[in-house]
Design a protein around this motif. Structure first.
Motif, PDB file in Angstrom:
ATOM      1  N   GLY A 112     -17.934   9.131  42.001  1.00 32.88           N
ATOM      2  CA  GLY A 112     -17.290   9.099  40.700  1.00 32.88           C
ATOM      3  C   GLY A 112     -18.309   9.052  39.577  1.00 32.88           C
ATOM      4  N   LEU A 113     -17.954   8.386  38.502  1.00 33.58           N
ATOM      5  CA  LEU A 113     -18.790   8.310  37.304  1.00 33.58           C
ATOM      6  C   LEU A 113     -19.555   6.981  37.314  1.00 33.58           C
ATOM      7  N   GLU A 114     -20.875   7.074  37.255  1.00 31.20           N
ATOM      8  CA  GLU A 114     -21.722   5.885  37.327  1.00 31.20           C
ATOM      9  C   GLU A 114     -22.641   5.816  36.116  1.00 31.20           C
ATOM     10  N   LEU A 115     -22.765   4.625  35.556  1.00 31.38           N
ATOM     11  CA  LEU A 115     -23.699   4.414  34.455  1.00 31.38           C
ATOM     12  C   LEU A 115     -25.115   4.304  35.015  1.00 31.38           C
ATOM     13  N   LEU A 116     -26.021   5.096  34.471  1.00 29.38           N
ATOM     14  CA  LEU A 116     -27.415   5.042  34.910  1.00 29.38           C
ATOM     15  C   LEU A 116     -28.239   4.106  34.032  1.00 29.38           C
ATOM     16  N   ILE A 117     -28.142   4.287  32.715  1.00 30.58           N
ATOM     17  CA  ILE A 117     -28.940   3.518  31.773  1.00 30.58           C
ATOM     18  C   ILE A 117     -28.287   3.609  30.408  1.00 30.58           C
ATOM     19  N   TYR A 118     -28.488   2.578  29.578  1.00 36.60           N
ATOM     20  CA  TYR A 118     -28.063   2.732  28.199  1.00 36.60           C
ATOM     21  C   TYR A 118     -29.080   2.141  27.235  1.00 36.60           C
ATOM     22  N   LYS A 172     -21.534  -2.725  29.890  1.00 41.92           N
ATOM     23  CA  LYS A 172     -21.585  -1.767  30.981  1.00 41.92           C
ATOM     24  C   LYS A 172     -20.157  -1.368  31.320  1.00 41.92           C
ATOM     25  N   TYR A 173     -19.932  -0.067  31.397  1.00 47.63           N
ATOM     26  CA  TYR A 173     -18.611   0.439  31.713  1.00 47.63           C
ATOM     27  C   TYR A 173     -18.525   0.822  33.183  1.00 47.63           C
ATOM     28  N   ILE A 174     -17.486   0.329  33.844  1.00 42.50           N
ATOM     29  CA  ILE A 174     -17.194   0.702  35.217  1.00 42.50           C
ATOM     30  C   ILE A 174     -15.951   1.574  35.190  1.00 42.50           C
ATOM     31  N   PHE A 175     -16.083   2.774  35.757  1.00 43.24           N
ATOM     32  CA  PHE A 175     -14.995   3.737  35.729  1.00 43.24           C
ATOM     33  C   PHE A 175     -14.175   3.702  37.007  1.00 43.24           C
ATOM     34  N   GLY A 176     -12.878   3.979  36.853  1.00 36.09           N
ATOM     35  CA  GLY A 176     -12.036   4.226  38.014  1.00 36.09           C
ATOM     36  C   GLY A 176     -12.256   5.653  38.496  1.00 36.09           C
ATOM     37  N   THR A 177     -11.661   5.978  39.636  1.00 33.62           N
ATOM     38  CA  THR A 177     -11.846   7.311  40.214  1.00 33.62           C
ATOM     39  C   THR A 177     -10.877   8.331  39.633  1.00 33.62           C
ATOM     40  N   GLY A 178      -9.949   7.878  38.800  1.00 35.23           N
ATOM     41  CA  GLY A 178      -9.107   8.806  38.075  1.00 35.23           C
ATOM     42  C   GLY A 178      -7.780   9.135  38.734  1.00 35.23           C
ATOM     43  N   THR A 179      -6.850   9.609  37.913  1.00 36.51           N
ATOM     44  CA  THR A 179      -5.564  10.137  38.367  1.00 36.51           C
ATOM     45  C   THR A 179      -5.480  11.576  37.912  1.00 36.51           C
ATOM     46  N   ARG A 180      -5.316  12.490  38.874  1.00 40.00           N
ATOM     47  CA  ARG A 180      -5.172  13.915  38.541  1.00 40.00           C
ATOM     48  C   ARG A 180      -3.714  14.200  38.256  1.00 40.00           C
ATOM     49  N   LEU A 181      -3.431  14.548  37.020  1.00 33.10           N
ATOM     50  CA  LEU A 181      -2.058  14.800  36.580  1.00 33.10           C
ATOM     51  C   LEU A 181      -1.813  16.294  36.427  1.00 33.10           C
ATOM     52  N   LYS A 182      -0.690  16.719  36.987  1.00 30.34           N
ATOM     53  CA  LYS A 182      -0.257  18.094  36.782  1.00 30.34           C
ATOM     54  C   LYS A 182       1.167  18.067  36.244  1.00 30.34           C
ATOM     55  N   ASN A 234     -13.589  -4.757  26.755  1.00 32.37           N
ATOM     56  CA  ASN A 234     -12.573  -3.807  26.321  1.00 32.37           C
ATOM     57  C   ASN A 234     -12.239  -2.875  27.474  1.00 32.37           C
ATOM     58  N   LEU A 235     -11.265  -2.000  27.255  1.00 30.41           N
ATOM     59  CA  LEU A 235     -10.896  -1.030  28.268  1.00 30.41           C
ATOM     60  C   LEU A 235     -10.602   0.289  27.554  1.00 30.41           C
ATOM     61  N   GLN A 236     -11.148   1.369  28.097  1.00 29.71           N
ATOM     62  CA  GLN A 236     -10.995   2.656  27.444  1.00 29.71           C
ATOM     63  C   GLN A 236     -10.369   3.649  28.411  1.00 29.71           C
ATOM     64  N   TRP A 237      -9.451   4.461  27.884  1.00 33.50           N
ATOM     65  CA  TRP A 237      -8.838   5.546  28.649  1.00 33.50           C
ATOM     66  C   TRP A 237      -9.422   6.874  28.173  1.00 33.50           C
ATOM     67  N   PHE A 238      -9.709   7.738  29.159  1.00 26.96           N
ATOM     68  CA  PHE A 238     -10.273   9.044  28.876  1.00 26.96           C
ATOM     69  C   PHE A 238      -9.442  10.114  29.574  1.00 26.96           C
ATOM     70  N   ARG A 239      -9.613  11.317  29.079  1.00 27.90           N
ATOM     71  CA  ARG A 239      -9.062  12.483  29.740  1.00 27.90           C
ATOM     72  C   ARG A 239     -10.227  13.409  30.059  1.00 27.90           C
ATOM     73  N   GLN A 240     -10.199  14.033  31.247  1.00 28.69           N
ATOM     74  CA  GLN A 240     -11.232  14.994  31.621  1.00 28.69           C
ATOM     75  C   GLN A 240     -10.575  16.258  32.133  1.00 28.69           C
ATOM     76  N   ASP A 241     -10.865  17.365  31.462  1.00 33.73           N
ATOM     77  CA  ASP A 241     -10.394  18.665  31.907  1.00 33.73           C
ATOM     78  C   ASP A 241     -11.408  19.254  32.878  1.00 33.73           C
ATOM     79  N   PRO A 242     -10.989  20.111  33.789  1.00 37.04           N
ATOM     80  CA  PRO A 242     -11.904  20.654  34.808  1.00 37.04           C
ATOM     81  C   PRO A 242     -13.154  21.258  34.195  1.00 37.04           C
ATOM     82  N   GLY A 243     -14.301  20.841  34.697  1.00 37.77           N
ATOM     83  CA  GLY A 243     -15.570  21.390  34.234  1.00 37.77           C
ATOM     84  C   GLY A 243     -15.976  20.957  32.833  1.00 37.77           C
ATOM     85  N   LYS A 244     -15.291  19.975  32.299  1.00 33.88           N
ATOM     86  CA  LYS A 244     -15.566  19.523  30.939  1.00 33.88           C
ATOM     87  C   LYS A 244     -16.019  18.065  30.920  1.00 33.88           C
TER      88      LYS A 244
END
Lengths: 111, 113
Positions: free
Chosen positions: B42-48, A98-108, A32-42
């Motif tokens: 970036g964001l890395e999975l450590l363990i699940y 196992k989820y592999i994340f992208g480095t993100g797009t900073r949107l303003k 599957n593929l999941q989209w997330f949003r991350q606010d600064p410091g959150k």
């Protein structure tokens, strides 16, 4: 080894514009593929989850598509608002969950 | 539900000290994940975990890192001894089932001096 790339790294648009964020992955055998949003410091907030058998998912002004054959997913945001300003991350889920994340797009979004 | 709960929210420690991060997943979620986020990697999975059992710990960087899940409502990530390069934000996430969306906690910002 799965690699996930997000382009552009940063994006600035005026309020009201429709925009597209891109996510590319190298291994098309995703679960599957999941989209997330991350606010600064959150933490991360889940936006949309697309299963490998699906082509798209919609939630309000957001629409995410998935094309496994080309290794791409896009997140479409309609009528952008200043409150949409955040970093958007995509994550490709493997069959071993196992989820592999992208480095993100900073949107303003400018008011 | 209160969502995924992590504590502490901030931790500052000195090199060589033991650090323990805590996580309470959403009730009824069978999967629990520990991630680390840094500017460089970036964001890395450590363990699940699935049903309290560690399934994949291949992302744990070194033997200094260990994680446990003694019951369905609690997990810890321990670093002993800590090093400055361990400084990062550590996230815990949970998921109801395989293939369902993950919900993230607010994270613990760790600074090792």
């Amino acid at each position: 080894k799965q690699e996930v790339t997000q382009i552009p790294a940063a994006l600035s648009v005026p309020e009201g514009e429709n925009l597209v964020l891109n996510c590319s992955f190298t291994d098309s055998a995703i679960y599957n593929l999941q989209w997330f949003r991350q606010d600064p410091g959150k933490g991360l907030t889940s936006l949309l989850l697309i299963q490998s058998s699906q082509r798209e998912q919609t939630s309000g002004r957001l629409n995410a598509s998935l094309d496994k054959s080309s290794g791409r997913s896009t997140l479409y945001i309609a009528a952008s608002q200043p409150g949409d300003s955040a970093t958007y991350l995509c994550a490709a889920g493997s069959r071993t969950y196992k989820y592999i994340f992208g480095t993100g797009t900073r949107l303003k979004v400018l008011a | 539900d209160a969502g995924v709960i992590q504590s502490p929210r901030h931790e500052v420690t000195e090199m060589g000290q033991e650090v323990t991060l805590r996580c309470k997943p959403i009730s009824g979620h069978d999967y629990l994940f520990w991630y680390r986020q840094t500017m460089m990697r970036g964001l890395e999975l450590l363990i699940y975990f699935n049903n309290n059992v560690p399934i994949d710990d291949s992302g744990m960087p070194e033997d200094r890192f260990s994680a446990k899940m003694p019951n369905a409502s609690f997990s810890t990530l321990k670093i002993q001894p800590s090093e400055p390069r361990d400084s990062a934000v550590y996230f815990c996430a949970s998921s109801r089932d395989r293939g369902h969306e993950q919900f993230f906690g607010p994270g613990t910002r760790l600074t090792v001096l």
